[in-house]
Write an enzyme that holds these catalytic residues in place. Structure first.
Site, PDB file in Angstrom:
ATOM      1  N   TYR A   1       1.931  -0.080  -5.646  1.00 13.38           N
ATOM      2  CA  TYR A   1       2.115   1.251  -5.047  1.00 13.38           C
ATOM      3  C   TYR A   1       1.814   2.307  -6.116  1.00 13.38           C
ATOM      4  O   TYR A   1       2.663   3.119  -6.489  1.00 13.38           O
ATOM      5  CB  TYR A   1       3.521   1.426  -4.458  1.00 13.38           C
ATOM      6  CG  TYR A   1       3.486   2.306  -3.213  1.00 13.38           C
ATOM      7  CD1 TYR A   1       2.926   1.821  -2.032  1.00 13.38           C
ATOM      8  CD2 TYR A   1       3.957   3.609  -3.230  1.00 13.38           C
ATOM      9  CE1 TYR A   1       2.853   2.614  -0.904  1.00 13.38           C
ATOM     10  CE2 TYR A   1       3.885   4.412  -2.095  1.00 13.38           C
ATOM     11  CZ  TYR A   1       3.330   3.897  -0.947  1.00 13.38           C
ATOM     12  OH  TYR A   1       3.246   4.686   0.171  1.00 13.38           O
TER      13      TYR A   1
ATOM     14  N   HIS B   1       0.949   4.696 -13.339  1.00 14.33           N
ATOM     15  CA  HIS B   1       0.291   3.386 -13.440  1.00 14.33           C
ATOM     16  C   HIS B   1      -1.154   3.554 -13.911  1.00 14.33           C
ATOM     17  O   HIS B   1      -1.628   2.811 -14.768  1.00 14.33           O
ATOM     18  CB  HIS B   1       0.252   2.697 -12.069  1.00 14.33           C
ATOM     19  CG  HIS B   1       1.586   2.324 -11.507  1.00 14.33           C
ATOM     20  ND1 HIS B   1       2.102   2.912 -10.378  1.00 14.33           N
ATOM     21  CD2 HIS B   1       2.513   1.406 -11.907  1.00 14.33           C
ATOM     22  CE1 HIS B   1       3.280   2.360 -10.097  1.00 14.33           C
ATOM     23  NE2 HIS B   1       3.561   1.457 -11.004  1.00 14.33           N
TER      24      HIS B   1
ATOM     25  N   GLN C   1      13.856  -9.897 -10.218  1.00 11.87           N
ATOM     26  CA  GLN C   1      14.436  -8.749 -10.914  1.00 11.87           C
ATOM     27  C   GLN C   1      15.176  -7.799  -9.985  1.00 11.87           C
ATOM     28  O   GLN C   1      15.603  -6.730 -10.400  1.00 11.87           O
ATOM     29  CB  GLN C   1      13.371  -8.023 -11.742  1.00 11.87           C
ATOM     30  CG  GLN C   1      12.326  -7.286 -10.935  1.00 11.87           C
ATOM     31  CD  GLN C   1      11.203  -6.762 -11.825  1.00 11.87           C
ATOM     32  OE1 GLN C   1      10.442  -7.542 -12.393  1.00 11.87           O
ATOM     33  NE2 GLN C   1      11.094  -5.453 -11.958  1.00 11.87           N
TER      34      GLN C   1
ATOM     35  N   GLY D   1       5.179   1.361 -19.667  1.00 14.59           N
ATOM     36  CA  GLY D   1       5.531   2.773 -19.677  1.00 14.59           C
ATOM     37  C   GLY D   1       6.901   3.009 -20.307  1.00 14.59           C
ATOM     38  O   GLY D   1       7.816   2.197 -20.151  1.00 14.59           O
TER      39      GLY D   1
ATOM     40  N   ASP E   1      10.395   3.243 -18.245  1.00 17.86           N
ATOM     41  CA  ASP E   1      11.375   2.149 -18.237  1.00 17.86           C
ATOM     42  C   ASP E   1      11.632   1.779 -19.692  1.00 17.86           C
ATOM     43  O   ASP E   1      11.203   0.734 -20.172  1.00 17.86           O
ATOM     44  CB  ASP E   1      10.826   0.967 -17.439  1.00 17.86           C
ATOM     45  CG  ASP E   1      10.516   1.359 -16.010  1.00 17.86           C
ATOM     46  OD1 ASP E   1      11.417   1.312 -15.172  1.00 17.86           O
ATOM     47  OD2 ASP E   1       9.364   1.750 -15.739  1.00 17.86           O
TER      48      ASP E   1
ATOM     49  N   MET F   1       7.037  10.290 -12.514  1.00 17.82           N
ATOM     50  CA  MET F   1       6.435   9.591 -11.373  1.00 17.82           C
ATOM     51  C   MET F   1       7.061   8.216 -11.214  1.00 17.82           C
ATOM     52  O   MET F   1       7.375   7.557 -12.206  1.00 17.82           O
ATOM     53  CB  MET F   1       4.937   9.464 -11.590  1.00 17.82           C
ATOM     54  CG  MET F   1       4.243  10.783 -11.498  1.00 17.82           C
ATOM     55  SD  MET F   1       2.482  10.563 -11.357  1.00 17.82           S
ATOM     56  CE  MET F   1       1.983  12.273 -11.256  1.00 17.82           C
TER      57      MET F   1
ATOM     58  N   SER G   1       7.219   4.832  -8.041  1.00 14.40           N
ATOM     59  CA  SER G   1       6.945   4.370  -6.669  1.00 14.40           C
ATOM     60  C   SER G   1       8.151   4.664  -5.782  1.00 14.40           C
ATOM     61  O   SER G   1       8.018   4.890  -4.583  1.00 14.40           O
ATOM     62  CB  SER G   1       6.660   2.871  -6.662  1.00 14.40           C
ATOM     63  OG  SER G   1       5.665   2.564  -7.614  1.00 14.40           O
TER      64      SER G   1
END
Ligand code: AMP
Length: 289
Positions: A37, A42, A66, A152, A155, A189, A191
């Site tokens: 998504y 991404h 997860q 990224g 996270d 940003m 999803s």
């Protein structure tokens, strides 16, 4: 620019075979692990991978391991066709998108637990989450054998968990952290932003505003973690339909909590806006002579 057609690979065996072809030609391989998504965050990781390697693999796998039992696995947004088109445009060579059965066949029983660095922050509120993340990423590393992999900083704890696992288990892969990509108004940003109603989308700005607030407080001489956290709490709870999961100030490398902001301090937040849990973070810099 000629756009190469992107390849969709669904089985471990096909992925291993494709990788072997590149091995023979001595090509440098980059991996960008995702759950799909795609948004600009991404795509920024994929562009970076494109710059750094000869072949770019994006894994697209909504990893059941997860997600906790009451989390959003079933409703996690998916659009493979659109994702393939977006990835193709930024020059990704192949999408590895296995079914859960392919990654966790009957009888599967091996897990990776990174212990200390997962004990706080998201690890505390999502038990088992990082076990699922570390395990699937280790599997992806073994299947794809990338020279480098890009994650990224959105996270942040995940990036630290992967770096720790790579050190501890001697994976021969360079881990690259990518800056957080934000909407024009500052919202990181994600999803999961698609879950937000119009009103919640406005409220969601409290995360970015909290990071800015903390930066201002530090710049004006506030250094006690408890004071900064209290100010952020006050800001967040002034908005309806919000619930704080955690506000963390601590060491960006060890993720241990601090009571006073140092030269470089991680501020990380997890906040529920309606039924959506959002995370964000930044590094607070303080001039210490
Ligand atoms: P996900 O599909 O959410 O698992 O994310 C896949 C990768 O993209 C992870 O390494 C994330 O940290 C990264 N990512 C997601 N959102 C952002 C963002 N806004 N900025 C930078 N990286 C991101």
């Amino acid at each position: 620019m000629d756009i190469q057609k992107i390849k969709k690979i669904e089985t471990v065996q096909d992925m291993v075979q494709e990788r072997a072809k590149w091995q023979d030609r001595g090509l440098k391989v980059a991996l960008v692990p995702t759950m799909g998504y795609f948004h600009e965050g991404h795509l920024a990781l994929m562009r970076r991978a494109r710059e750094l390697a000869d072949r770019v693999v994006v894994s697209l796998f909504v990893n059941p391991a997860q997600f906790g039992p009451s989390e959003d696995l079933d409703r996690y947004p998916r659009d493979l066709e659109k994702d393939m088109a977006l990835a193709e445009k930024v020059g990704v060579d192949c999408i590895f998108t296995p079914e859960p059965r392919e990654m966790y066949p009957n009888g599967y029983q091996t897990w990776i637990d990174v212990i200390e660095i997962t004990s706080g922050l998201c690890g505390r509120s999502r038990p088992g989450h990082f076990r699922g993340v570390a395990t699937v990423v280790a599997k992806l590393f073994n299947i794809i054998r990338p020279h480098l992999a890009i994650f990224g900083k959105k996270d942040f704890q995940q990036l630290k968990v992967i770096e720790q696992m790579v050190r501890d288990l001697n994976f021969q892969v360079d881990i690259i952290g990518h800056e957080i990509v934000r909407e024009p108004d500052g919202l990181a940003m994600s999803s999961r932003n698609t879950y937000l109603s119009a009103q919640e989308r406005k409220t969601a700005l409290i995360l970015y505003e909290s990071l800015e607030l903390a930066q201002k407080l530090v710049a004006s001489g506030t250094t006690a973690a408890s004071d900064i956290i209290a100010e952020i709490k006050r800001h967040i709870v002034s908005h309806p339909k919000t619930r704080i999961d955690y506000i963390f100030l601590g060491d960006p490398d060890t993720l241990s909590e601090c009571s006073v902001v140092g030269k470089e301090t991680l501020l990380a937040l997890a906040v529920w806006v309606g039924n959506t849990r959002l995370i964000d973070n930044t590094i607070l810099y303080r001039e210490i002579s």
